[in-house]
Scaffold this active site. Structure first.
Site: not given
Length: 635
Positions: A593-594
């Site tokens: 997600y990052l």
DNA sequence: GTTACTACTTAGCAACGCATGG
DNA sequence: CCATGCGTTGCTAAGTAGTAAC
């Protein structure tokens, strides 16, 4: 055609450059087959050299990694294929099958109803699957036992079937003990034996673990076929305990290019099919027997094909950043819509955006554990509190999400949302859908209209990444030393993990390891006190003597105190970090997600070595970001 | 719209194996 | 040198989302 071909020297919709530097470099040479042949040729030469190398001692070994380093390929500096085409050339060796079943030695017994019983090979194999899990809680569960027994009986001979009619009369303990002894023996193996196994694994990896895709050798993620066993679903899964059957070459579809060397099936066998589909990325597929779904062998995250997609994912999220305000205003307007459908869509989107909920596809009832996401929320999953703990309009969420992980949250929402929820719940039963006029398909179609490429999951990516960036800005203290800065990074990471509800079971040894760390801290504190005392007396001594030597002693004692203080601080930071991490899993958000460029930029800005943030595997996956991102990168 | 099917990403857990410290 | 603790890796289940056929 709203999607122009991607090969050009200006950024496309996703911000990709054919050649990524903005000063327009000449286009790279297109991928040519000649190149490919050259590479394969080089590769086989290299192999020959290596096998000769084996006799050459140590000195030469060190050269190898360097060689590989030189070969590292920056796929992100190359032009991309037009959409839909995934590769032009693909060659691989096919999958590695699970080792065949080895029957138990004669002296390992199975008992039925107190009496020894010799099982047929097929029945015995399935019995060993159960025996190996005997210590696990699974085997006590009613559904697990029922499913297992049903499938086991299918593997029995007719005599066995007529004898073995009740699972509770089966005694697997002797088998179980045997396996425990086996694994114990494995641990006790000599270095040489262990080395031999390691070498065998390396050989397998070398032979089957790589493929050639276009001009490059790429690592395969899962080249081993899943072995047979008992299905272990997560949560309350209706199919737990069912027999996952052995996959044979006849189940396997091979995907590779026409002009490649087609992998040979094991002797005496043939593949189900060989196809040449360059619109997909997988090399091997088969249909699994529990859910009837297709499983694939695909490439490693470090590969071009996965990396490009990952990059693209973050670019889509960055495009959302540019229009998220507009979208938010839009759904706030839609809360007032005359159409129920539109209101439901708008409230669901609000949840997805604010709480980072998953989309929530519908699932077939009875086929999987009962879990939900946003669109599949039911009335029973939320409680409305007009007032709670001094806050107005609180929604209490309590449901099982992906992997049956519980989502529990009390959230104050805007009045309009609250009123809408009351409306949606009117005259409904607890088991009715909260959003009865909505599903993920409708929602995603709407999102597509708001922004090209926008789907529900983009919000999770966007909110996760923007949260990391924000938190890093907020939490990083320029005066902190490196460990303290890393603690800040982990805290920012943690904020994201909490947002995405990435939980884990507290490690079994958590309490113990916490105690150990505490005693280390205590010891360090004592050491510090000692060092301080020594410093004090040295100072006193120096005052009396006033000579060079004692001055030097003072200096070195001072340094010792400093060093110990630093060590203590490091330990305390570690303890804080670990405590805060007890039930939170950071890995998932970090990996999925990052936007890695945020982390890379942060490292560059504060002089943190990238190794402190990403381990080797992660650095390989994010090589593109590490190479590209400068300290001023903004998500 | 609904369903079936396919392809691909995201997820937590357990085994492994290496570094560390007694 | 060995045991132990912990980070890493492997495994595979469980999601998301697109397409095609009715």
């Amino acid at each position: 055609e709203d999607d122009p071909p991607r090969i050009k020297d200006e950024p496309d919709d996703d911000g990709f450059y054919a050649s990524p530097k903005e000063d327009s470099k000449p286009l790279k040479r297109p991928r040519e087959d000649d190149d490919r042949l050259l590479l394969i040729l080089q590769d086989s030469k290299a192999k020959k050299v290596k096998s000769k190398d084996k006799k050459v001692p140590e000195a030469d070994k060190k050269k190898k990694p360097k060689k590989e380093e030189e070969q590292k390929w920056k796929w992100w500096e190359e032009e991309r294929y037009p959409e839909g085409i995934k590769w032009k050339f693909l060659e691989h060796k096919g999958p590695v099958f699970a080792p065949p079943y080895e029957p138990l030695p004669e002296n390992v017994k199975f008992y039925y109803d107190g009496k020894v019983m010799k099982l047929s090979t097929k029945a015995e194999e399935v019995a060993t699957f159960f025996a190996k899990m005997l210590d696990h809680e699974y085997t006590t569960k009613e559904i697990f036992r029922k499913n297992f027994f049903k499938d086991w009986r299918k593997e029995m001979t007719s005599e066995e079937k007529s004898t073995i009619t009740s699972l509770s009369k089966c005694d697997f303990t002797h088998m179980s003990q045997y396996f425990k002894a086996q694994s114990e023996a494995r641990k006790q193996m000599s270095k040489e034996e262990k080395q031999k196994i390691k070498e065998e694994n390396e050989r397998l990896l070398k032979e089957y673990g790589y493929c050639v895709m276009d001009n490059h050798k790429e690592r395969i993620a899962n080249f081993k076929i899943e072995p047979p066993g008992l299905f272990r679903g997560r949560g309350n899964h209706p199919k737990m305990g069912m027999l996952k059957r052995r996959i044979m070459p006849e189940d396997i579809i091979i995907n590779c290019s026409k002009d490649s060397k087609i992998p040979a099936p094991p002797p005496g066998h043939k593949w189900k099919e060989v196809r040449h589909d360059n619109k997909v990325t997988w090399l091997v597929s088969w249909t699994e027997n529990i859910q009837g779904s297709i499983k694939y062998i695909m490439l490693n995250p470090s590969s071009r094909i996965k990396g490009e997609k990952d990059w693209q994912k973050y670019e889509t999220a960055r495009r959302l950043k540019k229009c998220v305000d507009k979208i938010r205003n839009q759904y706030r307007e839609d809360w007032k819509s005359k159409e129920m459908k539109v209101r439901q869509r708008a409230v669901a989107l609000y949840f997805i955006d604010k709480l980072a909920l998953r989309a929530g596809n519908e699932k077939e009832e009875g086929e999987t554990a009962d879990t939900v996401g946003c669109c599949s929320l039911r009335v029973e999953h939320i409680k409305l509190h007009p007032e709670l703990d001094g806050q107005e309009y609180v929604v209490e969420f309590d449901f099982l999400g992906k992997d049956s992980i519980r989502y529990y949250n009390k959230v104050p929402v805007e009045k309009r949302v609250f009123k809408n929820l009351q409306l949606f719940m009117e005259n409904k039963q607890p088991e009715d859908d909260l959003f009865d006029r909505l599903n993920t398909s409708i929602l995603n179609k709407h999102l597509q209209d708001l922004m090209e490429g926008l789907t529900a999951k983009v919000f999770r990516t966007y909110n996760a990444s923007i949260t990391l960036q924000q938190q890093l800005k907020e939490l990083t203290n320029p005066d902190d030393n490196i460990p303290a800065k890393i603690l800040s990074y982990n805290r920012a990471n943690r904020a994201v993990a909490i947002l995405c509800n990435h939980q884990r079971a507290p490690p079994k040894t958590f309490e113990k390891s916490m105690m150990n760390l505490q005693s280390k801290i205590d010891a360090k504190k004592e050491q510090l006190a000692d060092a301080r005392r020594e410093l004090k007396s040295a100072k006193a001594d120096a005052k009396v003597r006033r000579d060079e030597k004692s001055k030097k002693t003072v200096e070195s004692k001072k340094k010792a105190v400093q060093r110990i203080e630093e060590q203590l601080m490091k330990l305390e930071v570690q303890a804080t970090d670990r405590e805060e991490n007890k039930q939170i899993a950071l890995g998932t958000s970090k990996l999925n997600y990052l936007d890695p460029r945020i982390s890379v930029a942060w490292c560059k800005k504060w002089g943190i070595p990238i190794e402190k943030i990403y381990n080797k595997t992660q650095r390989e996956k994010f090589a593109w970001a590490i190479d590209m991102a400068e300290e001023d990168y903004e998500f």
